[in-house]
Design a protein around this motif. Structure first.
Motif, mmCIF file in Angstrom:
data_model
loop_
_atom_site.group_PDB
_atom_site.id
_atom_site.type_symbol
_atom_site.label_atom_id
_atom_site.label_comp_id
_atom_site.label_asym_id
_atom_site.label_seq_id
_atom_site.Cartn_x
_atom_site.Cartn_y
_atom_site.Cartn_z
ATOM 1 N N ALA A 40 -48.495 13.759 26.980
ATOM 2 C CA ALA A 40 -47.874 13.256 25.868
ATOM 3 C C ALA A 40 -46.653 14.062 25.499
ATOM 4 N N CYS A 41 -46.892 15.586 25.352
ATOM 5 C CA CYS A 41 -45.709 16.146 25.107
ATOM 6 C C CYS A 41 -44.698 15.985 26.044
ATOM 7 N N PHE A 42 -44.684 16.048 27.194
ATOM 8 C CA PHE A 42 -43.771 15.794 28.422
ATOM 9 C C PHE A 42 -42.856 14.568 28.157
ATOM 10 N N LEU A 43 -43.805 13.320 27.951
ATOM 11 C CA LEU A 43 -43.054 12.168 27.450
ATOM 12 C C LEU A 43 -42.281 12.021 26.363
ATOM 13 N N THR A 44 -42.600 13.092 25.298
ATOM 14 C CA THR A 44 -41.771 12.887 24.189
ATOM 15 C C THR A 44 -40.788 13.976 23.957
ATOM 16 N N GLY A 45 -40.530 14.956 25.041
ATOM 17 C CA GLY A 45 -39.740 16.019 25.182
ATOM 18 C C GLY A 45 -39.914 17.101 24.592
ATOM 19 N N ASP A 46 -41.344 17.418 24.170
ATOM 20 C CA ASP A 46 -41.810 18.611 23.596
ATOM 21 C C ASP A 46 -42.099 19.636 24.739
ATOM 22 N N PHE A 47 -41.297 20.386 25.312
ATOM 23 C CA PHE A 47 -41.573 20.936 26.475
ATOM 24 C C PHE A 47 -42.081 22.441 26.071
ATOM 25 N N VAL A 48 -41.800 22.772 25.075
ATOM 26 C CA VAL A 48 -42.497 24.254 24.617
ATOM 27 C C VAL A 48 -44.107 23.973 24.749
ATOM 28 N N SER A 49 -44.504 23.036 23.777
ATOM 29 C CA SER A 49 -45.763 22.705 23.828
ATOM 30 C C SER A 49 -46.597 22.336 25.179
ATOM 31 N N MET A 50 -45.805 21.633 25.739
ATOM 32 C CA MET A 50 -46.147 21.101 27.186
ATOM 33 C C MET A 50 -46.534 22.277 28.033
ATOM 34 N N ASN A 51 -45.683 23.067 28.072
ATOM 35 C CA ASN A 51 -45.828 24.287 28.988
ATOM 36 C C ASN A 51 -46.947 25.153 28.626
ATOM 37 N N ASP A 52 -47.078 25.407 27.269
ATOM 38 C CA ASP A 52 -48.289 26.355 26.634
ATOM 39 C C ASP A 52 -49.431 25.657 27.024
ATOM 40 N N LEU A 53 -49.640 24.235 27.256
ATOM 41 C CA LEU A 53 -50.914 23.525 27.300
ATOM 42 C C LEU A 53 -51.040 23.753 29.016
ATOM 43 N N ILE A 54 -49.977 23.414 29.892
ATOM 44 C CA ILE A 54 -50.142 23.843 31.245
ATOM 45 C C ILE A 54 -50.500 25.254 31.374
ATOM 46 N N ASP A 55 -50.027 25.966 31.266
ATOM 47 C CA ASP A 55 -50.077 27.483 31.469
ATOM 48 C C ASP A 55 -51.675 27.649 31.128
ATOM 49 N N GLU A 56 -52.260 27.001 30.006
ATOM 50 C CA GLU A 56 -53.638 27.323 29.452
ATOM 51 C C GLU A 56 -54.623 26.905 30.638
ATOM 52 N N VAL A 57 -54.325 25.685 31.215
ATOM 53 C CA VAL A 57 -55.290 25.119 32.258
ATOM 54 C C VAL A 57 -55.018 25.941 33.525
ATOM 55 N N LEU A 58 -53.813 26.276 33.822
ATOM 56 C CA LEU A 58 -53.531 26.742 35.154
ATOM 57 C C LEU A 58 -54.130 28.377 35.046
ATOM 58 N N SER A 59 -54.348 28.896 33.980
ATOM 59 C CA SER A 59 -54.846 30.180 33.819
ATOM 60 C C SER A 59 -56.563 30.445 34.076
ATOM 61 N N LYS A 60 -57.069 29.081 34.033
ATOM 62 C CA LYS A 60 -58.561 29.085 34.036
ATOM 63 C C LYS A 60 -59.137 29.146 35.570
ATOM 64 N N ASP A 61 -60.245 29.633 35.609
ATOM 65 C CA ASP A 61 -60.696 29.879 36.984
ATOM 66 C C ASP A 61 -61.505 28.524 37.322
ATOM 67 N N ILE A 62 -60.948 27.499 37.733
ATOM 68 C CA ILE A 62 -61.695 26.092 37.918
ATOM 69 C C ILE A 62 -61.108 25.641 39.173
ATOM 70 N N ASP A 63 -61.982 24.535 39.359
ATOM 71 C CA ASP A 63 -61.461 23.963 40.686
ATOM 72 C C ASP A 63 -59.826 23.387 40.915
ATOM 73 N N THR A 64 -59.220 23.567 41.952
ATOM 74 C CA THR A 64 -57.958 23.384 41.951
ATOM 75 C C THR A 64 -57.737 21.743 41.646
ATOM 76 N N LYS A 65 -58.734 20.766 41.949
ATOM 77 C CA LYS A 65 -58.468 19.303 41.515
ATOM 78 C C LYS A 65 -58.447 19.182 40.220
ATOM 79 N N GLU A 66 -59.147 19.944 39.452
ATOM 80 C CA GLU A 66 -59.081 19.846 37.842
ATOM 81 C C GLU A 66 -57.868 20.328 37.275
ATOM 82 N N LYS A 67 -56.867 21.070 38.172
ATOM 83 C CA LYS A 67 -55.744 21.441 37.714
ATOM 84 C C LYS A 67 -54.812 20.380 38.076
#
Length: 343
Positions: A40-67
């Motif tokens: 939703a942030c990407f589609l509305t141009g809020d790239f700062v919030s988008m990157n924060d959320l992306i980094d939060e998920v990518l930092s987690k030790d979870i299955d690659t498919k979930e990322k």
């Protein structure tokens, strides 16, 4: 974008409510809030919030498919802001994390391209567009993710490493022929049509692949690639054997469908292609001028920086031809150089 603006607010509220214990207490909900919120942030141009959320998920030790969802958004957003090489690196890296083959990021030789083309031709044999469209459905989640990443890669490598482009397309088509069709198969066959019509000099074979791409879209669950497929078939396939005028209405449809399904990148591409073709078919400069200004307004709302640059170049030419701005070329060149230096 109004619906996505509203959605972003709710995703943010949910994320804030669960933040302290979210990942430990309600893991699945937190993953959805971050992934869908980033979109939703990407589609509305809020790239700062988008990157924060992306980094939060990518930092987690979870299955690659979930990322996958945030990884795809990352790939798309990097391309949108003009960071094409970074977008390519992110897509190739994710395919490797999935354990799927990914080409090296370097120029491909004519020998390699020809070899892979021959392999695809053997797989296609004498299949018609109808035969291709009736292939079974892909039911392997890993391959589906890989196909989607290739769909984004095709756009990126076309811009900065074009000899990789055929390899990405051949890989996507091969996966479709061997493992089944998904929504990424339609643009893959459309792009195979592009290669056949252009570099390989086989426009009628290319048109058959474009037809296959359109027939695949008619199957359930394929609508997400409509805008992308229309852009490729109308911009690169049909004009070899049909009047350019015939592409104008389909490209507008591709733009409208792209907005409806949230594919703002391809929606923008369809609109850019449409205004260029209006210029090529010799519409009046006055009407083209109005179309270009309206297109730039839409692209600005969609945060399509690269598309704005493409349209602005044509607008500058039209202004000069109409005698409205003799120095327009110098100003736009300065602007493009400044943007290039930033990205």
């Amino acid at each position: 974008n109004a619906a996505f603006d509203t959605a972003k607010v709710y995703f943010k509220a949910g994320h804030e409510a669960l933040r302290s214990t979210g990942w430990e207490g309600d893991y699945s909900t937190m993953l959805d809030l971050c992934s869908d919120g980033a979109n939703a942030c990407f589609l509305t141009g809020d790239f700062v919030s988008m990157n924060d959320l992306i980094d939060e998920v990518l930092s987690k030790d979870i299955d690659t498919k979930e990322k996958y969802r945030v990884s795809e958004i990352k790939v798309k957003s990097l391309l949108t802001v003009g960071k094409v090489n970074e977008s390519i690196d992110a897509a190739l890296d994710f395919r490797r994390q999935l354990g799927l083959p990914a080409p090296q990021k370097k120029s491909a030789s004519k020998f390699t391209i020809t070899r892979e083309y021959i392999r695809v031709k053997k797989l296609l044999k004498d299949k018609t567009a109808e035969d291709i469209a009736n292939l079974p459905e892909l039911d392997d989640e890993l391959y589906e993710m890989g196909q989607r990443m290739n769909e984004h890669l095709a756009t990126s490598v076309y811009l900065v490493e074009p000899t990789m482009y055929p390899l990405i397309i051949f890989q996507s088509v091969t996966t479709s022929l061997k493992h089944g069709l998904n929504s990424s198969s339609s643009p893959a066959f459309a792009r195979l049509g592009l290669l056949l019509c252009g570099p390989f000099g086989k426009p009628h074979e290319g048109r058959e692949m474009a037809k296959a791409a359109e027939l695949i879209l008619e199957r359930p669950g394929m609508r997400s690639s409509t805008s992308n497929t229309i852009f490729v078939t109308q911009s690169f396939c049909y004009h070899w054997t049909s009047p350019l005028q015939d592409t104008i209405a389909p490209l507008l449809k591709g733009h409208q469908v792209g907005l409806e399904i949230g594919d703002t990148d391809r929606a923008g591409s369809c609109l850019v292609g449409r205004v260029y073709f209006l210029y090529f078919i010799a519409r009046s400069l006055d009407s083209i001028h109005k179309e270009l200004e309206a297109t730039i307004h839409v692209m600005t709302q969609l945060n399509q920086g690269a598309a704005i640059s493409q349209v602005t170049i044509l607008l500058t030419a039209v202004q000069k031809l109409r005698g409205l701005d003799a120095e327009a070329g110098d100003k736009i060149l300065d602007s493009i150089l400044a943007t290039a230096a930033e990205t």
